[in-house]
Design a protein around this motif. Structure first.
Motif, short mmCIF file in Angstrom:
data_model
loop_
_atom_site.label_atom_id
_atom_site.label_comp_id
_atom_site.label_asym_id
_atom_site.label_seq_id
_atom_site.Cartn_x
_atom_site.Cartn_y
_atom_site.Cartn_z
N VAL A 135 -4.06 11.78 -0.29
CA VAL A 135 -4.80 12.46 0.82
C VAL A 135 -3.79 12.93 1.80
O VAL A 135 -3.21 11.85 2.45
N ALA A 136 -3.86 14.00 2.41
CA ALA A 136 -3.00 14.32 3.53
C ALA A 136 -3.51 13.43 4.68
O ALA A 136 -4.64 13.24 4.81
N GLY A 137 -2.52 13.03 5.43
CA GLY A 137 -2.56 12.24 6.44
C GLY A 137 -2.44 10.87 6.37
O GLY A 137 -2.54 9.71 7.21
N VAL A 140 2.34 6.49 3.33
CA VAL A 140 3.19 6.08 2.05
C VAL A 140 4.44 5.32 2.38
O VAL A 140 5.27 5.67 3.10
N LEU A 141 4.49 4.08 1.91
CA LEU A 141 6.03 3.49 1.74
C LEU A 141 6.50 3.66 0.49
O LEU A 141 6.14 3.31 -0.47
N VAL A 142 7.81 3.96 0.56
CA VAL A 142 8.61 4.31 -0.68
C VAL A 142 9.65 3.22 -0.63
O VAL A 142 10.63 3.20 0.14
N LEU A 143 9.75 2.25 -1.56
CA LEU A 143 10.59 1.22 -1.77
C LEU A 143 11.65 1.76 -2.67
O LEU A 143 11.55 2.30 -3.77
N GLY A 144 12.89 1.44 -2.50
CA GLY A 144 14.06 2.33 -3.32
C GLY A 144 14.37 3.68 -2.86
O GLY A 144 14.35 4.47 -3.81
N ALA A 145 13.96 4.05 -1.55
CA ALA A 145 13.89 5.41 -1.27
C ALA A 145 15.34 6.18 -1.38
O ALA A 145 15.19 7.41 -1.25
N THR A 146 16.45 5.39 -1.36
CA THR A 146 17.76 6.09 -1.44
C THR A 146 18.19 6.50 -2.89
O THR A 146 19.11 7.19 -3.05
N GLY A 147 17.54 6.14 -4.02
CA GLY A 147 17.51 6.62 -5.34
C GLY A 147 17.19 7.83 -5.76
O GLY A 147 16.51 8.45 -4.75
N GLY A 205 -1.59 -1.35 8.06
CA GLY A 205 -1.14 -1.35 6.62
C GLY A 205 -1.14 -0.10 6.03
O GLY A 205 -1.61 0.88 6.43
N VAL A 206 -0.31 0.09 5.02
CA VAL A 206 0.15 1.46 4.53
C VAL A 206 -0.62 1.64 3.18
O VAL A 206 -1.14 0.66 2.61
N ASP A 207 -1.11 2.97 3.36
CA ASP A 207 -2.14 3.35 2.09
C ASP A 207 -1.51 3.37 0.82
O ASP A 207 -2.43 2.86 -0.07
N ILE A 208 -0.24 3.58 0.47
CA ILE A 208 0.15 3.77 -0.70
C ILE A 208 1.59 3.16 -0.69
O ILE A 208 2.27 3.20 0.34
N VAL A 209 1.66 2.21 -1.78
CA VAL A 209 3.14 1.71 -1.84
C VAL A 209 3.72 2.37 -3.19
O VAL A 209 3.10 2.23 -4.25
N ARG A 228 -8.27 -0.81 0.73
CA ARG A 228 -8.39 0.51 -0.56
C ARG A 228 -6.92 0.89 -0.67
O ARG A 228 -7.00 2.21 -0.74
N GLY A 229 -5.94 0.16 -0.36
CA GLY A 229 -4.81 0.68 -0.60
C GLY A 229 -4.29 1.08 -2.18
O GLY A 229 -4.81 0.19 -2.92
N ARG A 230 -3.19 1.54 -2.55
CA ARG A 230 -2.83 1.67 -3.67
C ARG A 230 -1.51 1.34 -3.86
O ARG A 230 -0.51 1.86 -3.22
N PHE A 231 -1.02 0.28 -5.06
CA PHE A 231 0.21 -0.01 -5.13
C PHE A 231 0.62 0.52 -6.41
O PHE A 231 0.15 0.10 -7.46
N LEU A 232 1.61 1.48 -6.48
CA LEU A 232 2.06 1.95 -7.52
C LEU A 232 3.38 1.29 -8.04
O LEU A 232 4.50 1.29 -7.75
N VAL A 233 3.12 1.10 -9.48
CA VAL A 233 4.40 0.28 -10.11
C VAL A 233 4.89 1.27 -10.82
O VAL A 233 4.66 1.81 -11.87
N VAL A 234 6.33 1.57 -10.28
CA VAL A 234 6.97 2.72 -10.87
C VAL A 234 8.28 2.05 -11.62
O VAL A 234 8.43 2.93 -12.91
#
Length: 322
Positions: A135-137, A140-147, A205-209, A228-234
């Protein structure tokens, strides 16, 4: 570029093979560009979920021009610009693929860009919009953001209205991620990831990882996830699949969500194609631009894969047979 036994990128051999005949419903695509992705490395080592039979060429996504159509093909004609996901075989002059797997490539999108949209941007849009329901606002934490996949996640999260903290292991590479739109960055080789998250989110804390790395970075990120965060296993580019403490999911009321883009497109093709058309429109109108770091000729595919393995690049790598 043929793989005849599992091994390092340098084991690939450039060979001339006969063109396979077309079966009903198939088309032949002259490859102008092929994206280089982490699964290609895993496939060469026999570590990927799917193991093609020997011999095979790596390369899971391509862009090019239709040069021949088989019996029963009705939706595409010779001369059409297309992109497609092929699983393997993309490091070649041509590929034979089912008509149903083709996506028209608008003239405003060049072949190099077309060859990297699926794995990086398709995965990231599916992860953020469909799986995490960003949702806008939100943060988001992006791990491995340089790839390549991480950079795509940063760009798409910003386009969807998020605030983005980009994490990587190189200050020089993170500077390029900042230029791509990240609101803040943290070098997890020299800095403290949890402190950076706390500062970025005012302690909430971050809403989305968005985790492409796995390994030692996953648990600290999960511990810094909001209620109520969401941890994305990519993915697991660190090479280690993390063991996440299930009690953290309970205490934070948060979700751990798997992202498997390839199987999603197979199981839910209509929804996936609609999502992909949305993605293409952003590239066509200039709202998105793929950061392509390097382009290699087909004969140097092993060098391209070695650059990826050594993490020498920021963004995407392309093989261009033509």
């Amino acid at each position: 570029m043929i793989c005849r036994a599992f091994g390092p990128p340098e084991s690939l051999v450039l060979e001339d093979l006969p063109s396979p005949p077309l079966q009903p419903g198939q088309v032949r695509v002259e490859v102008h560009a092929s994206g280089v992705n982490f699964p290609d490395l895993l496939m060469l080592q026999g570590k990927y979920q799917f193991k093609p039979g020997f011999p095979f060429a790596p390369g899971g996504e391509v862009a090019g021009v239709v040069v021949e159509v088989g019996p029963g093909v009705s939706q595409v004609a010779v001369g059409a610009r297309v992109r497609c996901s092929v699983g393997s075989g993309g490091f070649a002059d041509e590929v034979v693929v089912a008509e149903a797997r083709l996506v028209p490539l608008p003239s405003a999108i060049d072949f190099n860009t077309g060859a990297v949209i699926g794995s990086a941007y398709g995965t990231s849009l599916h992860a953020l919009a469909d799986r995490a329901r960003l949702v806008a606002g939100e943060s988001v934490l992006v791990l491995g953001a340089t790839g390549g996949v991480g950079m795509a996640a940063v760009q798409l999260a910003k386009l969807l209205g998020a605030r983005v903290l980009a994490a990587g292991g190189s200050d020089a590479k993170l500077a390029k991620v900042t230029a791509a739109g990240a609101d803040a960055v943290v070098n997890y080789s020299t800095g403290n990831l949890r402190e950076a998250i706390a500062a970025f989110t005012d302690g909430k804390g971050v809403d989305i990882v968005y985790d492409t790395v796995g390994g030692a970075m996953s648990e600290p990120a999960l511990r810094s996830t909001a209620w109520r965060g969401r941890f994305l296993v990519v993915g697991f580019t660190a090479g280690e699949i993390p063991r996440l403490p299930a009690n953290l999911l309970l205490l934070k009321g948060c979700d751990a969500i798997g992202v498997f883009y390839g199987d999603y497109m197979r199981r839910e093709p209509e929804h996936g194609r609609a999502e992909f058309r949305r993605l293409l429109s952003w590239f066509e109108t200039g709202k998105l631009r793929a950061p392509i770091d390097r382009v290699y000729p087909l004969a140097e595919a092993a060098t391209a894969l070695r650059s990826l393995a050594n993490r020498d690049v920021v963004g995407k790598i392309v093989i261009a047979p033509r």
